[in-house]
Scaffold this active site. Sequence first.
Site, mmCIF file in Angstrom:
data_model
loop_
_atom_site.group_PDB
_atom_site.id
_atom_site.type_symbol
_atom_site.label_atom_id
_atom_site.label_comp_id
_atom_site.label_asym_id
_atom_site.label_seq_id
_atom_site.Cartn_x
_atom_site.Cartn_y
_atom_site.Cartn_z
ATOM 1 C CG HIS A 128 -8.873 39.531 6.772
ATOM 2 N ND1 HIS A 128 -7.614 39.734 6.288
ATOM 3 C CD2 HIS A 128 -9.668 39.411 5.690
ATOM 4 C CE1 HIS A 128 -7.641 39.751 4.977
ATOM 5 N NE2 HIS A 128 -8.877 39.555 4.571
HETATM 6 C C1 UD1 Z 1 -13.856 40.357 2.592
HETATM 7 C C2 UD1 Z 1 -13.366 39.622 1.350
HETATM 8 C C3 UD1 Z 1 -11.881 39.338 1.468
HETATM 9 C C4 UD1 Z 1 -11.105 40.602 1.778
HETATM 10 C C5 UD1 Z 1 -11.683 41.247 3.011
HETATM 11 C C6 UD1 Z 1 -11.003 42.537 3.348
HETATM 12 C C7 UD1 Z 1 -14.959 38.091 0.250
HETATM 13 C C8 UD1 Z 1 -15.277 36.655 0.055
HETATM 14 N N1 UD1 Z 1 -14.026 38.332 1.195
HETATM 15 O O1 UD1 Z 1 -13.682 39.468 3.693
HETATM 16 O O2 UD1 Z 1 -11.406 38.809 0.243
HETATM 17 O O3 UD1 Z 1 -9.751 40.264 1.982
HETATM 18 O O4 UD1 Z 1 -13.079 41.520 2.777
HETATM 19 O O5 UD1 Z 1 -11.481 43.090 4.540
HETATM 20 O O6 UD1 Z 1 -15.508 38.937 -0.418
HETATM 21 N N2 UD1 Z 1 -18.136 43.310 9.062
HETATM 22 C C9 UD1 Z 1 -18.365 44.410 9.820
HETATM 23 N N3 UD1 Z 1 -18.381 45.639 9.205
HETATM 24 C C10 UD1 Z 1 -18.150 45.793 7.884
HETATM 25 C C11 UD1 Z 1 -17.922 44.650 7.113
HETATM 26 C C12 UD1 Z 1 -17.910 43.415 7.708
HETATM 27 O O7 UD1 Z 1 -18.575 44.321 11.017
HETATM 28 O O8 UD1 Z 1 -18.171 46.935 7.392
HETATM 29 C C13 UD1 Z 1 -18.088 41.980 9.705
HETATM 30 C C14 UD1 Z 1 -19.389 41.239 9.617
HETATM 31 O O9 UD1 Z 1 -19.574 40.581 10.813
HETATM 32 C C15 UD1 Z 1 -19.155 40.222 8.529
HETATM 33 C C16 UD1 Z 1 -17.670 39.947 8.661
HETATM 34 O O10 UD1 Z 1 -17.094 41.179 9.089
HETATM 35 O O11 UD1 Z 1 -19.932 39.100 8.705
HETATM 36 C C17 UD1 Z 1 -17.035 39.518 7.385
HETATM 37 O O12 UD1 Z 1 -17.311 40.451 6.320
HETATM 38 P P1 UD1 Z 1 -17.355 39.927 4.784
HETATM 39 O O13 UD1 Z 1 -17.490 41.061 3.864
HETATM 40 O O14 UD1 Z 1 -18.322 38.823 4.668
HETATM 41 O O15 UD1 Z 1 -15.947 39.240 4.590
HETATM 42 P P2 UD1 Z 1 -14.480 39.710 5.042
HETATM 43 O O16 UD1 Z 1 -13.972 38.725 6.020
HETATM 44 O O17 UD1 Z 1 -14.460 41.156 5.426
#
Ligand code: UD1
Length: 377
Positions: free
Chosen positions: A217
Amino acid sequence: MSLEPRLVCVVGARPNFMKIAPIMRALVDRRVPVRPYLVHTGQHYDEAMKDSFFRELAIPEPDVDLGVGSGSHAVQTAEIMKRFEPVLDEEIPAAVLVVGDVNSTVACALVAVKKGIPVIHVEAGLRSGDRSMPEEINRLVTDRLSDLLFTTERSAEDNLQAEGVAADAIHFVGNVMIDTLFFNLPQAVSPADTLRKYGLAFTDEDLERGFALLTLHRPSNVDDPQTLRRLLGSVAEVAERVPVLFPVHPRTRKQLERFDLLSFVAGHRIALMPPLAYLELLGLMSRARVVLTDSGGIQEETTALGIPCVTLRENTERPITVSEGTNTVVGSDPDAIRGCVDKVFSGRGKGGRVPELWDGRASERIADVLKDWIATT
Ligand code: UD1
């Protein structure tokens, strides 16, 4: 009668949930004289990314959900800060406790410190040395702002002292994520049940022969089409030996679709699944022949379980998983991945031992330090 002071505890994203669960429990069990107030920022919000963890890990319902959702780093961090500030104005806590290294961690630490509220950081001092990783920036800033820093391995204390953190602010307590792992291992869901639930056609004999588990991821691996394609090529080679089970993070799912890689995956023995619940992933991880991952937490969990881990990153902020555990950091080079996987399957993989204080009792130690700290501040 004077009320006990408030302790605001913050969670935001999936890896935070496993860390806060045993801390919330230990605050009660060890009778720490605080009234915990749990804030969920809403950084992760899907059922699979949030609710299932609260349920399975028996985390109390958050007192408030800030509902920030997804966004660019600046938008997400700023939104968390804006919505967190009124909570502190209302609750006037004695301290704010943050865990890990996600955007919610740094955002809430920054709000608290500007209000003169002490910050407690659990999982402090980890450093990859790679500032292109958003989490590295979050770690550096959060630690700089923290008054009380709890570490998971001895190298973290060295890192903090080299950055000028006072020795008496640092407490080596062990790993709260491993508290959660040992606490929940007996309840782990069997791989057969998980595969059945997601409609994957593996027989018991298939599973007996072994399987690999893959998680990916990190933006550095999944946001660039060449890198993602190259990694999946290596995974396809592993899939020639054993089936590869691949629970897919929402970010990765989007990129597989965008780069038109789903058909490549379907053409090999790579079984896609939605993001799994904690007990499902634990079941797969504890029974896998090998785990390929770019997660930080999984490097630690496989070390605690004694399962070989091939880390698809150029570096790690958790060096003890390499020096003492089962982890090998290989990056995304196909030859390096193949060489490491070959070793595992030919029985020449790394052995390892469970690191110091990864004994399931880190949260109790944190609670005991907090008791003393509250008494003296
Ligand atoms: C975040 C953390 C990362 C951690 C990871 C675990 C930061 C900078 N990154 O990364 O350190 O390892 O979480 O999962 O804080 N999305 C969904 N549903 C959700 C959450 C996210 O669909 O419930 C999708 C969205 O499109 C979003 C993308 O995932 O834009 C990324 O989510 P985000 O929280 O920005 O970062 P992660 O890649 O999950």
